[in-house]
Design a protein around this motif. Structure first.
Motif, PDB file in Angstrom:
ATOM      1  N   THR A   1      37.716  33.691  36.608  1.00  0.00           N
ATOM      2  CA  THR A   1      37.898  33.792  35.159  1.00  0.00           C
ATOM      3  C   THR A   1      36.540  34.122  34.543  1.00  0.00           C
ATOM      4  O   THR A   1      35.491  33.830  35.129  1.00  0.00           O
ATOM      5  CB  THR A   1      38.406  32.468  34.526  1.00  0.00           C
ATOM      6  OG1 THR A   1      37.392  31.467  34.670  1.00  0.00           O
ATOM      7  CG2 THR A   1      39.691  31.990  35.179  1.00  0.00           C
ATOM      8  N   SER A   2      36.562  34.732  33.365  1.00  0.00           N
ATOM      9  CA  SER A   2      35.302  35.101  32.703  1.00  0.00           C
ATOM     10  C   SER A   2      34.506  33.858  32.312  1.00  0.00           C
ATOM     11  O   SER A   2      33.287  33.888  32.225  1.00  0.00           O
ATOM     12  CB  SER A   2      35.592  35.963  31.477  1.00  0.00           C
ATOM     13  OG  SER A   2      36.525  35.313  30.628  1.00  0.00           O
TER      14      SER A   2
ATOM     15  N   ARG B   1      40.853  42.074  36.642  1.00  0.00           N
ATOM     16  CA  ARG B   1      40.572  40.784  35.980  1.00  0.00           C
ATOM     17  C   ARG B   1      41.858  39.996  35.770  1.00  0.00           C
ATOM     18  O   ARG B   1      41.901  38.794  36.024  1.00  0.00           O
ATOM     19  CB  ARG B   1      39.911  41.021  34.617  1.00  0.00           C
ATOM     20  CG  ARG B   1      38.544  41.647  34.704  1.00  0.00           C
ATOM     21  CD  ARG B   1      37.910  41.626  33.329  1.00  0.00           C
ATOM     22  NE  ARG B   1      36.832  42.590  33.228  1.00  0.00           N
ATOM     23  CZ  ARG B   1      35.829  42.476  32.365  1.00  0.00           C
ATOM     24  NH1 ARG B   1      35.786  41.458  31.548  1.00  0.00           N
ATOM     25  NH2 ARG B   1      34.895  43.389  32.312  1.00  0.00           N
TER      26      ARG B   1
END
Length: 311
Positions: A105-106, A95
């Motif tokens: 990206t989250s 991540r």
């Protein structure tokens, strides 16, 4: 892929990796060829290639850029060709690495655009183009086929960003078109393909490309000249045959001796020398030398007389 394209990629994979620009090149590989896997909330990233040198380069780029050592797995394909397949698998800090490279990206998920920091950096743009070509590029052999270099993209906005880098930063006059499963940005001009190879660092391939291009252009020029000479010879022969035909009509119907003196001299000269060009006749007429247009004018008179006799 042509052997020439293989040589280009082989040279690019052998280039020394610059720590400052490793991320830009790696970003192209991961964005274009990376597969993100999620299992039990754990992320892993796979890149598969049949080219061992490209697999080694991806491995080195990850290690140099992020001080992480990925797995390198070799397997045999079960399909007809049964080539080896190389899997580079990243399992640590996935991540963080994807976020650092502005690929995922989250909040936003997968990002298909090329980051602005790469778009606005000449060195970064050069490194990204190198990675993009290694990940999805090909180039025709300049000796045997039409000039063509392309980079394939799955995403339209990524393709547009590549086009912008190539044209706005490096003035390559690239074009883009849609393919059935994606998009390609491509170059058709030999000079611009040479420039691209120089930009991404394939200097030996660029020099080989220029040599092959020059040889091909010279061969084409020689062929054009030979074809032109052949056409001119054919044209001269056809014109001479018509002139001889006119003179024979005059000889048969009224006699060459009844022509004006200057036309008589030219008529006899042509009958004796059907292979001579107008320029050569102009040098050899009894009252000469005269101009080529002068010879043309006299043959026009002979043709006029012959036409009247035919009628």
């Amino acid at each position: 892929m042509s052997s020439y394209a293989s040589d280009v990629k082989k040279e690019l994979t052998s280039l020394k990796i610059h720590p400052e620009h490793a991320k830009a090149e790696l970003a192209a590989f991961l964005r274009m060829n990376g597969v993100l896997n999620i299992h039990d909330h754990q992320f892993s990233l796979d890149i598969v290639t049949e080219n061992p040198a490209i697999a080694r380069r991806i491995f080195s780029l990850i290690k140099i850029a992020f001080k992480v050592e990925p797995l390198l797995i070799v397997s045999r394909k079960m399909k007809l060709k049964k080539n080896n397949q190389y899997l580079v698998r990243l399992q640590q800090n996935v991540r963080e690495i994807l976020a650092n490279l502005e690929i995922w990206t989250s909040q936003d998920g997968f990002l298909t655009r090329i980051p602005q920091r790469i778009m606005t950096s000449k060195e970064g743009a050069m490194s990204y183009l190198r990675g993009a070509f290694l990940a999805g590029g090909s180039v025709n052999n300049p000796e045997t086929s039409r000039y063509h270099l392309e980079i394939y993209s799955t995403y339209e906005d990524h393709d547009r960003d590549l086009l912008e880098i190539m044209n706005q930063t490096f003035f390559l006059n690239a074009k883009t078109t849609k393919r059935r499963r994606g998009y390609i940005v491509y170059l058709k001009e030999a000079e611009k393909i040479g420039d691209f190879l120089h930009i991404v660092g394939a200097l030996n391939a660029m020099l080989a490309f220029e040599d092959l291009r020059i040889m091909r252009d010279m061969r084409n020029s020689v062929n054009r000249l030979v074809n032109c000479d052949t056409a001119n010879l054919k044209k001269t022969a056809n014109a001479a045959a018509k002139q001889v035909e006119d003179i024979k009509i005059i000889a048969k119907r009224s006699g060459i001796e009844n022509l004006p003196e200057k036309l008589q001299g030219l008529a006899h000269l042509r009958l004796d020398n059907p292979e001579l060009s107008l320029k050569e006749l102009a040098q050899q007429v009894p009252d000469g030398p005269i101009s080529k247009s002068g010879v043309n004018h006299r043959f026009a008179k002979i043709h006029e007389i012959a036409e009247n006799l035919r009628k």
